[in-house]
Scaffold this motif. Structure first.
Motif, PDB file in Angstrom:
ATOM      1  N   LEU A   1       0.506  -1.440  -0.301  1.00 61.61           N
ATOM      2  CA  LEU A   1      -0.121   0.169   0.362  1.00 61.61           C
ATOM      3  C   LEU A   1       0.979   1.792  -0.135  1.00 61.61           C
ATOM      4  CD1 LEU A   1      -3.059  -1.311   2.154  1.00 61.61           C
ATOM      5  CD2 LEU A   1      -2.883  -1.329   0.392  1.00 61.61           C
ATOM      6  N   MET A   2       2.170   1.652   1.378  1.00 62.95           N
ATOM      7  CA  MET A   2       2.865   2.422   1.226  1.00 62.95           C
ATOM      8  C   MET A   2       3.732   2.963  -0.885  1.00 62.95           C
ATOM      9  SD  MET A   2       6.629   2.167   2.968  1.00 62.95           S
ATOM     10  CE  MET A   2       5.863   1.902   4.699  1.00 62.95           C
ATOM     11  N   ALA A   3       3.875   1.535  -1.499  1.00 61.94           N
ATOM     12  CA  ALA A   3       4.797   1.845  -2.499  1.00 61.94           C
ATOM     13  C   ALA A   3       3.349   2.407  -3.887  1.00 61.94           C
ATOM     14  CB  ALA A   3       5.268   0.063  -3.385  1.00 61.94           C
ATOM     15  N   ILE A   4       2.657   1.457  -3.880  1.00 62.43           N
ATOM     16  CA  ILE A   4       1.028   2.095  -4.039  1.00 62.43           C
ATOM     17  C   ILE A   4       1.459   3.557  -4.289  1.00 62.43           C
ATOM     18  CG2 ILE A   4      -1.374   2.189  -4.876  1.00 62.43           C
ATOM     19  CD1 ILE A   4      -1.584  -1.168  -4.410  1.00 62.43           C
ATOM     20  N   TRP A   5       0.752   4.261  -3.100  1.00 61.01           N
ATOM     21  CA  TRP A   5       0.486   5.579  -2.827  1.00 61.01           C
ATOM     22  C   TRP A   5       1.210   6.399  -3.346  1.00 61.01           C
ATOM     23  CZ3 TRP A   5      -2.750   8.667  -2.321  1.00 61.01           C
ATOM     24  CH2 TRP A   5      -2.785  10.489  -1.407  1.00 61.01           C
ATOM     25  N   SER A   6       3.094   5.500  -2.778  1.00 60.90           N
ATOM     26  CA  SER A   6       4.109   6.839  -3.501  1.00 60.90           C
ATOM     27  C   SER A   6       4.150   6.777  -4.600  1.00 60.90           C
ATOM     28  CB  SER A   6       5.299   5.524  -2.308  1.00 60.90           C
ATOM     29  OG  SER A   6       5.137   5.232  -1.730  1.00 60.90           O
ATOM     30  N   GLY A   7       3.515   5.473  -5.685  1.00 62.45           N
ATOM     31  CA  GLY A   7       4.091   5.490  -6.695  1.00 62.45           C
ATOM     32  C   GLY A   7       3.038   6.941  -7.089  1.00 62.45           C
ATOM     33  N   THR A   8       0.833   6.898  -7.020  1.00 61.94           N
ATOM     34  CA  THR A   8       0.249   7.312  -7.227  1.00 61.94           C
ATOM     35  C   THR A   8       0.566   9.179  -6.779  1.00 61.94           C
ATOM     36  OG1 THR A   8      -1.207   5.975  -6.744  1.00 61.94           O
ATOM     37  CG2 THR A   8      -1.950   7.595  -7.077  1.00 61.94           C
ATOM     38  N   SER A   9       1.327   9.333  -5.335  1.00 65.36           N
ATOM     39  CA  SER A   9       1.317  10.464  -4.801  1.00 65.36           C
ATOM     40  C   SER A   9       1.996  11.382  -5.940  1.00 65.36           C
ATOM     41  CB  SER A   9       0.891  10.514  -3.802  1.00 65.36           C
ATOM     42  OG  SER A   9       2.518   9.846  -3.467  1.00 65.36           O
ATOM     43  N   ALA A  10       2.971  10.175  -6.620  1.00 66.29           N
ATOM     44  CA  ALA A  10       4.900  10.679  -7.063  1.00 66.29           C
ATOM     45  C   ALA A  10       4.019  11.802  -8.778  1.00 66.29           C
ATOM     46  CB  ALA A  10       5.446  10.578  -6.573  1.00 66.29           C
ATOM     47  N   LEU A  11       2.894  11.038  -9.202  1.00 67.90           N
ATOM     48  CA  LEU A  11       2.321  10.990 -10.910  1.00 67.90           C
ATOM     49  C   LEU A  11       1.839  12.599  -9.748  1.00 67.90           C
ATOM     50  CD1 LEU A  11       1.738   7.863 -12.211  1.00 67.90           C
ATOM     51  CD2 LEU A  11       3.894   8.759 -12.642  1.00 67.90           C
ATOM     52  N   LEU A  12       0.728  12.316  -9.425  1.00 66.06           N
ATOM     53  CA  LEU A  12       0.534  14.191  -9.012  1.00 66.06           C
ATOM     54  C   LEU A  12       1.134  15.212  -9.160  1.00 66.06           C
ATOM     55  CD1 LEU A  12      -2.904  12.240  -8.003  1.00 66.06           C
ATOM     56  CD2 LEU A  12      -2.505  13.010  -9.579  1.00 66.06           C
ATOM     57  N   LEU A  13       1.466  15.006  -7.826  1.00 76.07           N
ATOM     58  CA  LEU A  13       2.404  15.993  -7.439  1.00 76.07           C
ATOM     59  C   LEU A  13       3.785  16.547  -8.149  1.00 76.07           C
ATOM     60  CD1 LEU A  13       2.793  15.126  -3.674  1.00 76.07           C
ATOM     61  CD2 LEU A  13       0.897  16.526  -4.460  1.00 76.07           C
ATOM     62  N   SER A  14       4.163  15.663  -8.812  1.00 79.02           N
ATOM     63  CA  SER A  14       4.784  16.039 -10.156  1.00 79.02           C
ATOM     64  C   SER A  14       4.309  16.943 -11.189  1.00 79.02           C
ATOM     65  CB  SER A  14       5.510  15.061 -10.376  1.00 79.02           C
ATOM     66  OG  SER A  14       5.272  14.407 -11.175  1.00 79.02           O
ATOM     67  N   GLN A  15       3.060  16.944 -11.367  1.00 78.03           N
ATOM     68  CA  GLN A  15       2.201  17.730 -12.387  1.00 78.03           C
ATOM     69  C   GLN A  15       2.591  17.022 -13.883  1.00 78.03           C
ATOM     70  OE1 GLN A  15       4.752  21.929 -11.853  1.00 78.03           O
ATOM     71  NE2 GLN A  15       3.656  22.662 -10.054  1.00 78.03           N
ATOM     72  N   TRP A  16       2.963  15.739 -13.573  1.00 76.88           N
ATOM     73  CA  TRP A  16       3.130  15.244 -15.413  1.00 76.88           C
ATOM     74  C   TRP A  16       1.366  14.851 -15.918  1.00 76.88           C
ATOM     75  CZ3 TRP A  16       6.948  16.395 -17.204  1.00 76.88           C
ATOM     76  CH2 TRP A  16       8.864  16.882 -16.613  1.00 76.88           C
TER      77      TRP A  16
END
Length: 396
Positions: free
Chosen positions: A56-71
């Motif tokens: 769950l930590m890995a899924i959240w890390s990937g999802t939040s990284a994509l959203l917060l990085s503005q890609w």
């Protein structure tokens, strides 16, 4: 095709590099947390549950990284990011609390929580970039308190743990960096606006010069040559020519009038011609931008009157003095002077050039404009107290 940065707001564009760097840090800390999990899982009471939580930590890390990085979704970045940052805080707190579900007291009391301190720092970084240093420090303190509570370390052990200092320092540093980036972006945009305004002023000046100003100058010259009734037309054309030139000179700075200080000397020395001498102090004379523009415009009008009324051979002299608490500007000529009652007569005829362009401008700055006229010439003296000029610039 528009780029992502072009679609973002000013604040978003300023902090975009910070957000993307923070997400790279997030993925690195995830790898560290996975390594820590591999080393710790033999000591957990519920190892399978721990792996579910790490997933769950890995899924959240990937999802939040994509959203917060503005890609993705750059047009909705601000709205989405706010919810992601809130989610970051909630997910982090829940993962910290879940440490008690997978390990016994002896383990979690003496070791890191399931999400390591470095991974927890991501939630603090996100809050700091989004809301600044105060919010970053508060997030760091909250996360530290949650860690200490879950590990049951309230007491002497809390002072020997590096969790709180690390998280608070990260929140403070990233918050200050984000605010600095936003200020720098604002200054850049302000500089671009000033440059664009200056370019537009130059373009407008060229177009007007090629048309209206040339016609006015021609009417002024020909009317003076013909004489008689045409002299009045020539005089009015000359006044309008000068007024239009002053207006063009002011347009470039209107969008940025504010209270920024500028050196008054270059604005006055720009009026120098073979028939106009300008003397200024050796040190900069700093005044508000609006104040400088108004003084310069008043001087330009006074010099226009010299050209129109003092005689073809008349010369003008502009003197700027800065006494510390008073600005004194004098515009003197050696022409024929002004006949007694002429200014009152002009005002009665509806010609408000002197009362509005000179006296009105200086009075609006809290100063006085005094006219001295003799047979040997005319002199205007403008006296503007420093405190009045400062107040006038703040009110603009």
């Amino acid at each position: 095709m528009r780029t992502h940065t072009a679609e973002l707001s000013s604040a978003d564009a300023a902090t975009a590099p910070l957000w993307r760097a923070a997400q790279a840090f997030r993925l690195v800390t995830l790898l560290y947390a996975i390594g820590q999990q591999i080393a710790s899982v033999p000591y957990y009471q519920h190892p399978r549950l721990s792996w579910v939580l790490i997933a769950l930590m890995a899924i959240w890390s990937g999802t939040s990284a994509l959203l917060l990085s503005q890609w993705y979704f750059p047009e909705a970045t601000s709205r989405i990011r706010g919810w992601v940052v809130v989610g970051d805080q909630v997910v982090t707190v829940l993962l910290i609390a879940a440490t008690r579900l997978v390990a016994d007291y002896d383990w979690y009391h003496g070791h890191q929580t399931l999400p390591t301190t470095l991974w927890i720092a991501n939630s603090v970084i996100s809050m700091a970039i989004l809301r600044g240093p105060v919010a970053g420090v508060v997030a760091g303190l909250v996360m530290s308190a949650v860690v200490v509570t879950v590990r049951d370390q309230w007491g002497q052990d809390v002072w020997g743990d590096a969790t709180a200092p690390v998280l608070v320092s990260v929140g403070l540093a990233l918050g200050l960096a984000a605010n600095t980036a936003r200020r720098a972006q604002g200054q850049l945009e302000r500089a671009l606006r000033i440059t664009a305004a200056a370019q537009e002023r130059e373009r407008l000046a060229r177009e007007v010069h090629d048309g209206v100003l040339q016609v006015l100058a021609y009417i002024k010259r020909r009317g003076g040559e013909i004489g008689g009734a045409a002299s009045e037309l020539a005089q009015r054309a000359g006044e309008q020519e000068v007024a239009l030139r002053v207006l063009l000179s002011e347009q470039g700075d209107r969008a940025d009038s504010g209270a920024a200080e500028v050196d008054l000397r270059p604005l006055l020395t720009a009026r120098a011609t073979p028939k106009v001498s300008v003397a200024t102090p050796g040190d900069p004379v700093l005044v508000g931008r609006t104040v400088a523009q108004e003084i310069s415009a008043a001087v330009a009008t006074a010099l226009s009157n010299v050209e129109l009324h003092a005689g073809a051979a008349a010369k003008a002299y502009v003197l700027l003095e800065d006494t510390g608490d008073m600005l004194v500007v004098s515009v003197r000529d050696d022409g024929v002077g002004i006949a007694p009652g002429r200014l009152a007569e002009a005002a009665a005829e509806g010609r408000m050039g002197v009362s509005r362009s000179i006296v009105g401008r200086i009075s609006a700055l809290g100063g006085t404009a005094e006219l001295l006229s003799e047979d040997f010439g005319t002199e205007w003296e403008f006296r503007i107290p420093r405190h009045a000029a400062h107040r006038a610039s703040q009110e603009q």
